[in-house]
Design a protein around this motif. Structure first.
Motif, PDB file in Angstrom:
ATOM      1  N   ASN A  49       0.824  -1.205   0.000  1.00 10.99           N
ATOM      2  CA  ASN A  49       0.000   0.000   0.000  1.00 10.99           C
ATOM      3  C   ASN A  49       0.859   1.258   0.000  1.00 10.99           C
ATOM      4  O   ASN A  49       2.094   1.189  -0.084  1.00 10.99           O
ATOM      5  CB  ASN A  49      -0.984  -0.017   1.177  1.00 10.99           C
ATOM      6  CG  ASN A  49      -0.294   0.125   2.523  1.00 10.99           C
ATOM      7  OD1 ASN A  49       0.911   0.404   2.609  1.00 10.99           O
ATOM      8  ND2 ASN A  49      -1.050  -0.066   3.595  1.00 10.99           N
ATOM      9  N   GLU A  50       0.203   2.422   0.132  1.00  9.64           N
ATOM     10  CA  GLU A  50       0.912   3.702   0.047  1.00  9.64           C
ATOM     11  C   GLU A  50       1.926   3.895   1.172  1.00  9.64           C
ATOM     12  O   GLU A  50       2.835   4.726   1.069  1.00  9.64           O
ATOM     13  CB  GLU A  50      -0.098   4.859   0.048  1.00  9.64           C
ATOM     14  CG  GLU A  50      -0.888   5.045   1.333  1.00  9.64           C
ATOM     15  CD  GLU A  50      -2.062   4.081   1.452  1.00  9.64           C
ATOM     16  OE1 GLU A  50      -2.778   4.160   2.459  1.00  9.64           O
ATOM     17  OE2 GLU A  50      -2.259   3.250   0.537  1.00  9.64           O
ATOM     18  N   SER A  51       1.798   3.110   2.261  1.00  7.68           N
ATOM     19  CA  SER A  51       2.744   3.208   3.382  1.00  7.68           C
ATOM     20  C   SER A  51       3.857   2.176   3.287  1.00  7.68           C
ATOM     21  O   SER A  51       4.709   2.090   4.180  1.00  7.68           O
ATOM     22  CB  SER A  51       1.995   3.024   4.709  1.00  7.68           C
ATOM     23  OG  SER A  51       0.986   4.001   4.851  1.00  7.68           O
ATOM     24  N   ALA A  87      -0.759   2.948  -5.604  1.00 10.29           N
ATOM     25  CA  ALA A  87      -0.081   2.959  -4.302  1.00 10.29           C
ATOM     26  C   ALA A  87       1.405   3.265  -4.468  1.00 10.29           C
ATOM     27  O   ALA A  87       1.999   3.986  -3.653  1.00 10.29           O
ATOM     28  CB  ALA A  87      -0.278   1.616  -3.609  1.00 10.29           C
ATOM     29  N   ARG A  88       2.025   2.711  -5.524  1.00  8.59           N
ATOM     30  CA  ARG A  88       3.446   2.967  -5.757  1.00  8.59           C
ATOM     31  C   ARG A  88       3.697   4.444  -6.039  1.00  8.59           C
ATOM     32  O   ARG A  88       4.650   5.047  -5.545  1.00  8.59           O
ATOM     33  CB  ARG A  88       3.940   2.106  -6.924  1.00  8.59           C
ATOM     34  CG  ARG A  88       5.459   2.199  -7.147  1.00  8.59           C
ATOM     35  CD  ARG A  88       5.965   1.130  -8.102  1.00  8.59           C
ATOM     36  NE  ARG A  88       5.434   1.287  -9.442  1.00  8.59           N
ATOM     37  CZ  ARG A  88       4.588   0.442 -10.021  1.00  8.59           C
ATOM     38  NH1 ARG A  88       4.146  -0.617  -9.356  1.00  8.59           N
ATOM     39  NH2 ARG A  88       4.172   0.644 -11.254  1.00  8.59           N
ATOM     40  N   LYS A  89       2.804   5.073  -6.825  1.00  2.67           N
ATOM     41  CA  LYS A  89       2.945   6.504  -7.102  1.00  2.67           C
ATOM     42  C   LYS A  89       2.749   7.324  -5.833  1.00  2.67           C
ATOM     43  O   LYS A  89       3.419   8.336  -5.616  1.00  2.67           O
ATOM     44  CB  LYS A  89       1.929   6.935  -8.164  1.00  2.67           C
ATOM     45  CG  LYS A  89       2.309   6.545  -9.582  1.00  2.67           C
ATOM     46  CD  LYS A  89       1.418   7.277 -10.577  1.00  2.67           C
ATOM     47  CE  LYS A  89       1.909   7.055 -11.995  1.00  2.67           C
ATOM     48  NZ  LYS A  89       1.145   7.866 -12.967  1.00  2.67           N
ATOM     49  N   ALA A  90       1.824   6.877  -4.991  1.00  2.00           N
ATOM     50  CA  ALA A  90       1.580   7.591  -3.737  1.00  2.00           C
ATOM     51  C   ALA A  90       2.807   7.537  -2.844  1.00  2.00           C
ATOM     52  O   ALA A  90       3.170   8.524  -2.192  1.00  2.00           O
ATOM     53  CB  ALA A  90       0.372   6.990  -3.019  1.00  2.00           C
ATOM     54  N   ARG A  91       3.493   6.375  -2.815  1.00  2.00           N
ATOM     55  CA  ARG A  91       4.712   6.255  -2.000  1.00  2.00           C
ATOM     56  C   ARG A  91       5.802   7.181  -2.510  1.00  2.00           C
ATOM     57  O   ARG A  91       6.616   7.689  -1.739  1.00  2.00           O
ATOM     58  CB  ARG A  91       5.220   4.803  -2.025  1.00  2.00           C
ATOM     59  CG  ARG A  91       4.331   3.824  -1.292  1.00  2.00           C
ATOM     60  CD  ARG A  91       5.052   2.508  -1.017  1.00  2.00           C
ATOM     61  NE  ARG A  91       5.514   1.848  -2.228  1.00  2.00           N
ATOM     62  CZ  ARG A  91       4.792   1.019  -2.961  1.00  2.00           C
ATOM     63  NH1 ARG A  91       3.528   0.767  -2.611  1.00  2.00           N
ATOM     64  NH2 ARG A  91       5.300   0.436  -4.035  1.00  2.00           N
TER      65      ARG A  91
END
Length: 402
Positions: free
Chosen positions: A33-35, A62-66
């Protein structure tokens, strides 16, 4: 237990995997996930190919959010594209501004009174001006209770009464209830905002002596308006927009569609019929009869009730020309206005009081005043004319008609 289908690589670059959960028709997905935590979620999808698409798209977002490369607009577009590919449906990305404006258009099209739509529009306009432009163009689902609460507090600080602030909150809540029913929001954030429980100011009725004073100052059209208000209890805009086709001098009745209650009466009989008092009939017989679609009050028809040149202020001018002492409610501050306890609507209160004073039953008074619900309206619809005639005849005439 099912096995995951997919290959895992470096902790920051992973391919999502899916598996079938025992005793469940849905495919599960596993991804970072993003975390950066490995999580397992249901795709809510029974088709394996579509489930894999959902898993891979979720992992990509999620990878882009990270990496800090994602925005709200990008998320909405991604999920909109995914929804269309997997189900054929399109994601409704209504903005706050768009949904609030569309709600007003729908309310106007579905039979709400013009005055009601105007009051709702006033609240919507103020709320949208209060929000920054970036928030107005954001998704309706992003609206938060804190924003609505700040708007309520700003309204109060500007001098508006607590009851006006509560009404604004009611309007916003109604709009967001509509959004929630349509699946555009998960909750109604306005429900989390407390009302101020402001005291609602109420009109007082005119006495017969006060009505006589009004008639002495009124011109011919306003004389008719006052008589329709005092003896028939017709609201200001309804009276001003009466047509000659609404009048049946033979049956001595007026039939019309009440603007305020038309929406509530759609499933019942939407037409209100009121027996005319002898003073109204005398005034009507003194008028040059117009054709069916001609307005009964040509100088007043089509005018709004509010604003400086509106009907309410025109009536107040007549009232101010008399020696009638007008009681007021809470004093206005800021942009608020002082409530006058006597106005045209007070004539309607007078009619109801007059009926009570001559021992007309509560059922008949309720039916004549139009205060009943749809259920009560249907129950007492047979009383409309037969019970009104003796009731109206009990109200004495006002002799001093100009």
């Amino acid at each position: 237990m099912g096995t995951f289908m997919g290959t895992f690589f470096h902790a920051n670059v992973t391919m999502a995997s899916i598996r079938r959960k025992p005793r469940s028709p849905y495919w599960m997905m596993r991804y970072l996930n993003e975390s950066g935590q490995m999580v397992e979620r249901s795709t809510k999808e029974v088709n394996r190919k579509k489930a894999r698409e959902i898993a891979e798209e979720t992992e990509r977002v999620a990878r882009k959010a990270r990496a800090g490369e994602i925005t709200q607009a990008a998320v909405l577009k991604t999920w909109g594209d995914l929804l269309e590919r997997t189900t054929g449906d399109t994601l409704n990305l209504a903005t706050i501004d768009q949904f609030f404006r569309d709600y007003l258009k729908l309310k106007a099209r579905t039979g709400s009174a013009v005055s009601t739509v105007a009051r709702y529009k006033s609240v919507v306009d103020r709320f949208l001006v209060f929000l920054p432009e970036t928030r107005r163009t954001a998704s309706i689902r992003s609206l938060s209770p804190s924003e609505i609460e700040r708007f309520r507090d700003a309204e109060l600080e500007s001098g508006k009464s607590a009851s006006t602030c509560d009404f604004a909150l009611t309007v916003i809540s109604s709009i967001l209830n509509s959004a929630h029913r349509k699946g555009l929001t998960l909750t109604n954030p306005a429900l989390a905002v407390d009302k101020l429980n402001g005291i609602v100011e109420e009109r007082l009725p005119f006495t017969r002596e006060q009505v006589k004073k009004l008639l002495k100052e009124a011109d011919d059209e306003w004389t008719g308006m006052i008589l329709f208000g005092f003896f028939a209890g017709i609201r200001l805009n309804d009276a001003a927009n009466l047509l000659w086709e609404n009048i049946d001098l033979g049956a001595q009745t007026v039939t019309f569609l009440e603007q305020k209650t038309a929406g509530r009466k759609r499933r019942a009989n939407p037409v209100t019929a009121v027996v005319l008092h002898s003073d109204i009939i005398a005034w009507l017989k003194g008028q040059p009869e117009g054709i069916a679609k001609a307005p009964l009050f040509p100088g007043l028809a089509g005018r709004g009730s509010g604003s400086a040149g509106g009907l309410s202020n025109a009536f107040n001018v007549i009232m101010d020309a008399t020696d009638i002492i007008v009681a007021t409610g809470r004093k206005a501050t800021g942009k608020g206005r002082t409530f006058r306890k006597l106005g045209f609507h007070s004539l309607r209160h007078s009619m109801i009081s007059n009926l009570a004073n001559v021992d007309v039953s509560a059922d008949v008074r309720q039916a004549m005043a139009g205060h009943s619900s749809d259920e009560i309206h249907r129950r007492y619809v047979h009383l409309d004319v037969s019970a009104q005639r003796p009731a109206i005849s009990k109200i004495p005439s006002i002799k001093e008609i100009p």
